[in-house]
Write a protein that holds these residues in place. Structure first.
Motif, PDB file in Angstrom:
ATOM      1  N   HIS A   1      75.363 -22.776  29.890  1.00 16.87           N
ATOM      2  CA  HIS A   1      73.935 -22.939  30.895  1.00 16.87           C
ATOM      3  C   HIS A   1      74.806 -22.300  32.266  1.00 16.87           C
ATOM      4  N   PHE A   2      74.259 -21.956  33.769  1.00 17.78           N
ATOM      5  CA  PHE A   2      74.806 -21.300  34.395  1.00 17.78           C
ATOM      6  C   PHE A   2      74.949 -23.823  34.824  1.00 17.78           C
ATOM      7  N   GLN A   3      75.894 -23.593  35.419  1.00 22.49           N
ATOM      8  CA  GLN A   3      76.059 -24.619  36.530  1.00 22.49           C
ATOM      9  C   GLN A   3      75.325 -24.295  38.089  1.00 22.49           C
ATOM     10  N   ARG A   4      75.906 -25.748  38.819  1.00 23.61           N
ATOM     11  CA  ARG A   4      75.434 -24.990  39.824  1.00 23.61           C
ATOM     12  C   ARG A   4      76.258 -24.590  40.973  1.00 23.61           C
ATOM     13  N   LYS A   5      76.559 -23.434  40.337  1.00 22.98           N
ATOM     14  CA  LYS A   5      77.534 -22.830  41.663  1.00 22.98           C
ATOM     15  C   LYS A   5      77.420 -21.610  41.910  1.00 22.98           C
ATOM     16  N   GLU A   6      78.828 -20.792  42.315  1.00 23.55           N
ATOM     17  CA  GLU A   6      78.421 -19.413  42.461  1.00 23.55           C
ATOM     18  C   GLU A   6      78.913 -18.666  40.949  1.00 23.55           C
ATOM     19  N   ARG A   7      77.807 -18.080  40.824  1.00 25.72           N
ATOM     20  CA  ARG A   7      77.576 -17.168  39.226  1.00 25.72           C
ATOM     21  C   ARG A   7      79.048 -15.945  38.944  1.00 25.72           C
TER      22      ARG A   7
ATOM     23  N   HIS B   1      69.469 -17.920  33.909  1.00 22.12           N
ATOM     24  CA  HIS B   1      69.730 -18.931  33.121  1.00 22.12           C
ATOM     25  C   HIS B   1      70.871 -19.132  32.912  1.00 22.12           C
TER      26      HIS B   1
ATOM     27  N   ASN C   1      74.609 -27.687  26.338  1.00 17.58           N
ATOM     28  CA  ASN C   1      74.522 -27.021  27.537  1.00 17.58           C
ATOM     29  C   ASN C   1      75.941 -26.026  27.716  1.00 17.58           C
TER      30      ASN C   1
ATOM     31  N   PHE D   1      81.780 -18.706  38.910  1.00 11.79           N
ATOM     32  CA  PHE D   1      81.754 -19.711  37.987  1.00 11.79           C
ATOM     33  C   PHE D   1      82.205 -18.999  36.655  1.00 11.79           C
TER      34      PHE D   1
END
Length: 238
Positions: free
Chosen positions: A164-170, A197, A126, A173
């Motif tokens: 790994h990208f989380q579900r946030k504005e990149r 990703h 992760n 983040f």
């Protein structure tokens, strides 16, 4: 990292980046941070190997990944390591344990194995730790922890970390991860090298700056951004 996904499209980008950085002349240490396989198949994206022109980014690497994709999961990583696709690299490929004592022992042994390298790549499932999963707890093997990064940096190594990208504005983040990494590596030059990703966070030791900064600039200026997109992250203003 799980062996069931070795050679997928994310690996193509990952190995391509490691090869580009390896051309800096510095010695690469690779800590795969292996975790046991599971029954999922959502990340096993191998179709790119049949797509025209995908080999243009790194033909030698692409040819190797086409050769190994038909191998059993347990043999793919062995073949990658033995191929010299990452020349002079040193690998740690032991399973990351969950319990705290075993994790501390694993990290000590990994650090010893990689002591003579310049840049160490950490490849957790992760990314960097999250507050909800303490080291030694269930699923902690999926993360690299800040104290491990700080200890590695203090020992004189530059760092490259899979995230790994989380579900946030990149953008925000990436900035947050860079600020977090800077707390472990206060005087480092920080780069974010992103794909669709995931993002690879590079923290460069001052003594490695000439070689690794040049490699990162090369990725930004010469590599197709659909493969790897590099960005220098300046420290936040006081």
């Amino acid at each position: 990292m799980k062996e069931q996904y070795v050679g997928d499209v994310n690996d193509y980008r990952k190995y391509a980046l490691l090869r580009l950085i390896g051309r800096s002349g510095l010695r690469l240490g690779v800590c795969w941070m292996l975790t046991p396989n599971d029954e999922r198949s959502d990340g096993n994206k191998l179709g790119y190997l049949d797509q025209p022109k995908q080999d243009r980014h790194d033909p030698e690497l692409f040819a190797l990944l086409r050769r190994v994709r038909g191998e059993p999961d347990a043999r793919r990583l062995i073949l990658i390591e033995g191929s010299e696709i990452l020349p002079r690299a040193v690998f740690v490929n032991t399973i990351v344990p969950e319990t705290l004592f075993e994790r501390q022992l694993w990290f000590k042994q990994a650090s010893t194995a990689l002591a003579d390298t310049d840049l160490i790549f950490f490849d957790p499932d992760n990314g960097i730790e999250v507050g909800s999963v303490a080291k030694g707890r269930r699923n902690s093997s999926k993360y690299v922890y800040r104290d491990e990064l700080a200890a590695t940096y203090r020992a004189g190594h530059s760092l490259l970390v899979y995230q790994h990208f989380q579900r946030k504005e990149r953008e925000s983040f990436i900035r947050g991860v860079a600020d977090d990494l800077r707390r472990a590596a206060a005087d480092a030059e920080i780069w974010a090298i992103r794909t669709s990703h995931v993002v690879f966070m590079l923290a460069i030791q001052p003594r490695h700056r000439a070689a690794l900064s040049a490699a990162a600039h090369h990725v930004r200026e010469a590599v197709d951004p659909s493969l790897l997109n590099a960005q220098l992250i300046a420290p936040a203003s006081p």
